[in-house]
Design an enzyme around this catalytic site. Structure first.
Site, PDB file in Angstrom:
ATOM      1  CE1 TYR A   1     113.780 135.891  14.172  1.00 24.84           C
ATOM      2  CE2 TYR A   1     111.770 136.161  15.428  1.00 24.84           C
ATOM      3  CZ  TYR A   1     112.598 135.382  14.643  1.00 24.84           C
ATOM      4  OH  TYR A   1     112.243 134.100  14.314  1.00 24.84           O
TER       5      TYR A   1
ATOM      6  NE  ARG B   1     107.529 133.867  13.676  1.00 17.97           N
ATOM      7  CZ  ARG B   1     106.275 134.283  13.824  1.00 17.97           C
ATOM      8  NH1 ARG B   1     105.484 134.384  12.762  1.00 17.97           N
ATOM      9  NH2 ARG B   1     105.796 134.572  15.014  1.00 17.97           N
TER      10      ARG B   1
ATOM     11  CG  HIS C   1      95.845 139.224  14.292  1.00 17.86           C
ATOM     12  ND1 HIS C   1      96.081 138.552  15.474  1.00 17.86           N
ATOM     13  CD2 HIS C   1      96.833 138.844  13.454  1.00 17.86           C
ATOM     14  CE1 HIS C   1      97.159 137.796  15.350  1.00 17.86           C
ATOM     15  NE2 HIS C   1      97.628 137.962  14.129  1.00 17.86           N
TER      16      HIS C   1
ATOM     17  NE  ARG D   1     104.015 139.530  17.550  1.00 24.95           N
ATOM     18  CZ  ARG D   1     103.221 139.362  18.592  1.00 24.95           C
ATOM     19  NH1 ARG D   1     103.112 140.318  19.500  1.00 24.95           N
ATOM     20  NH2 ARG D   1     102.539 138.250  18.752  1.00 24.95           N
TER      21      ARG D   1
ATOM     22  CB  SER E   1      99.883 132.706  19.009  1.00 24.14           C
ATOM     23  OG  SER E   1      99.841 132.669  20.416  1.00 24.14           O
TER      24      SER E   1
END
Length: 586
Positions: A197, A366, A226, A69, A248
């Site tokens: 992506y 991923r 989230h 991102r 994260s």
């Protein structure tokens, strides 16, 4: 005379701008998916993995400049800059449409334009909503089929309605200088160009399910967060549902899919979702949550049988892998798997790997896997009414400040706990270790409007929920004086969840501290765990000296929002400072 639907009108308008060679309306069928994957195999964009060990699994490589991102290229295009707030990048809506319109002009020339209708959430849920992504990327189509309920099922629900969130995406030329991900909150519109992506391109994920949905939730009186969703089953078979927000690198997916260390005592964890939660107040007065996604889009490195055996079991079929390593047996490989790197390993760039070339798998590589393949997927994960949430958990990676777990005093204090959430960076993320990053409710990159107004929305929701969730904070990452982690983490984290459950049920031994209620040493179930009493004391310690810099740092963060910050948030800040002052005086 046949009248075009709003969807058809928008698709034709997008086609006039992007000028594709042809248009395909996706039905989401297995046959269609086989055609799309087959074309990518022929073009060399996809690679089939070992059919014996990874049936129906495929491997992809993205452009080396397109691997994550891009928050600095992500914009909120509200009419007033202050409505986007100080934590978002802002662009004038008209200016954004002019700039991106020029980039979209002819961007799909010679390509297929795919029209991808999808449902975020279970097909029959009143909480679910519909989006339509237009894209020229077959990889996006294949990924969206896993991540959302896509195609005919969405068209049947949409019909001729205009009630959908449109998203226009093109790969463009993948030049980072011409890469933008922009959101128009007033129009509920998403435009993305220049990336193929992850969250830049799978527009149902962060773009719709968080940035646009957070705006919709505020307007309509619900919550888009989230947050993972899990169910903790206790010995009598009762399941209590919890939603948790972590930044994260804080173990979010691992917690959602945890194999409980107390399973022999009857405590087991059921997975509802690993990333996003949409929640509305139910008729029973509880906040009911759905997972709007139908798949898991997880980071591969660090995932193994020790950290997350459930997801490892899920990945062995019907999975897309991106930017991982590839073994000579055509199996995926990444750092953190159980096996050592084999000879002849090909890295994520397509080169024969050795240690001098860095990691074999990109740190943000991923997997995209259907949620229903998770061994412990909850029987209620697609319940149309959602699951009733009894607990909110916030967390971060803190070496010293935050104890292992504490409970907020009430809802308003809990909002403050979430608003002050922070995590310390690891070398894998930034190259700098221990830098404190504020990430309120883990929503800093994903809130589609001014975060001060977001805090206000949380405070208002507390008044609307007759039975609001209790709010807790956890920190699995506290370190001792030797620099080593004090808590074993992973499956042992169920011991903390058990204490949280006991607090919800009116049990659970705790003592009041300046920051909230912390377990007593005897409050946690520690039988069978090799951990010293001294380590437990340190894990649960609340030190006023550690918290003074924290108070100063949170004040500096809140000052960004000026008068727009709710007074209740600063009231909680003052109360915390006063409680610590009384502690020091005593």
């Amino acid at each position: 005379m046949i009248v075009a639907t709003p969807l058809e009108n928008w698709a034709q308008e997008s086609a006039r701008l992007t000028k594709p060679e042809r248009i395909v309306y996706c039905d989401g069928s297995a046959a269609e998916n086989e055609r799309i994957i087959g074309a990518m195999l022929r073009d060399g964009e996809a690679h089939r993995l070992n059919e014996k060990t990874y049936p129906n699994c495929y491997f992809f490589r993205s452009s080396p400049n397109d691997v994550a991102r891009t928050e600095h290229l992500t914009f909120i295009c509200s009419p007033k800059k202050d409505d986007a707030g100080p934590t978002n990048n802002w662009m004038d809506p008209e200016g954004a449409k002019h700039k991106l319109g020029a980039l979209f002009d002819g961007a799909m020339r010679g390509r297929t334009m795919y029209v991808v209708p999808y449902i975020m959430g279970p097909a029959s849920s009143p909480i679910s909503k519909i989006g339509v992504e237009i894209t020229d990327s077959p990889y996006v189509v294949a990924s969206m089929r896993i991540m959302c309920r896509m195609g005919k099922i969405a068209m049947d629900r949409l019909g001729s309605s205009s009630d959908f969130v449109p998203g226009l995406h093109s790969l463009g030329d993948l030049d980072p200088s011409r890469r933008y991900i922009v959101h128009f909150p007033q129009e509920k519109l998403i435009w993305s160009i220049g990336s193929g992506y992850g969250g830049n391109a799978l527009l149902g994920k962060k773009c719709f399910a968080l940035r646009i949905a957070s705006v919709m939730a505020r307007e309509e009186g619900w919550m888009a967060e989230h947050m993972l969703i899990l169910g903790l089953e206790s010995p009598g078979g009762k399941v209590t549902y919890m939603a948790a927000a972590f930044p994260s690198a804080c173990g979010k997916t691992n917690l959602a899919m945890m194999v409980s260390a107390l399973e022999s005592q009857g405590y087991r964890v059921w997975t509802v979702g690993d990333d996003i939660s949409w929640m509305k107040v139910g008729e029973d007065g509880y906040l009911h949550a759905i997972n709007p996604e139908s798949g898991f889009f997880g980071v591969a490195p660090g995932t193994g049988s020790q950290t997350n055996p459930n997801v490892m079991a899920a990945l062995t079929r019907n999975t897309l892998f991106t930017n991982v390593g590839l073994t000579p047996n055509r199996e995926p490989w990444w750092e953190g798997m159980d096996s050592a790197a084999p000879d002849g390993l090909i890295n994520w760039k397509g080169e024969v790997w050795d240690k001098s070339k860095g990691p074999a798998a990109h740190p943000n590589s991923r997997y995209t896997v259907p949620a229903q393949q998770a061994p412990r997927i909850s029987p209620k994960w697609e319940a149309p009414e959602g699951v009733p949430i009894s607990v909110f958990i916030f967390g971060g990676r803190r070496a010293r400040v935050a104890p292992l777990v504490y409970e907020s005093f009430d809802w308003q204090h809990g909002v403050f706990v979430g608003a002050t959430m922070a995590s310390e960076t690891t070398a894998a993320i930034t190259g700098e270790v221990g830098v404190t990053r504020r990430d309120p409710m883990a929503m800093l990159p994903f809130c589609g409007y001014n975060m001060a107004d977001y805090f206000r929305h949380w405070l208002e929701m507390g008044k609307r929920i007759p039975h609001p969730p209790k709010i807790f904070h956890v920190n699995w990452f506290r370190r001792g004086t030797d620099g080593k982690f004090l808590w074993p983490g992973f499956g042992e984290n169920v011991r903390v969840l058990k204490w949280i459950l006991e607090r919800v049920e009116g049990r659970g031994q705790a003592e009041e501290t300046a920051i909230g209620f912390v377990p007593t040493r005897n409050g946690l179930t520690l039988d069978g765990l090799k951990i010293s009493p001294e380590a437990i004391d340190e894990l649960l310690r609340v030190n006023a000296d550690d918290w003074q810099p924290e108070l100063a740092d949170t004040k500096q963060f809140f000052d960004k929002f000026g008068d727009r910050l709710p007074r209740e948030v600063m009231e909680e800040h003052r109360r915390l400072a006063q409680r610590f002052q009384r502690t020091v005086s005593a």
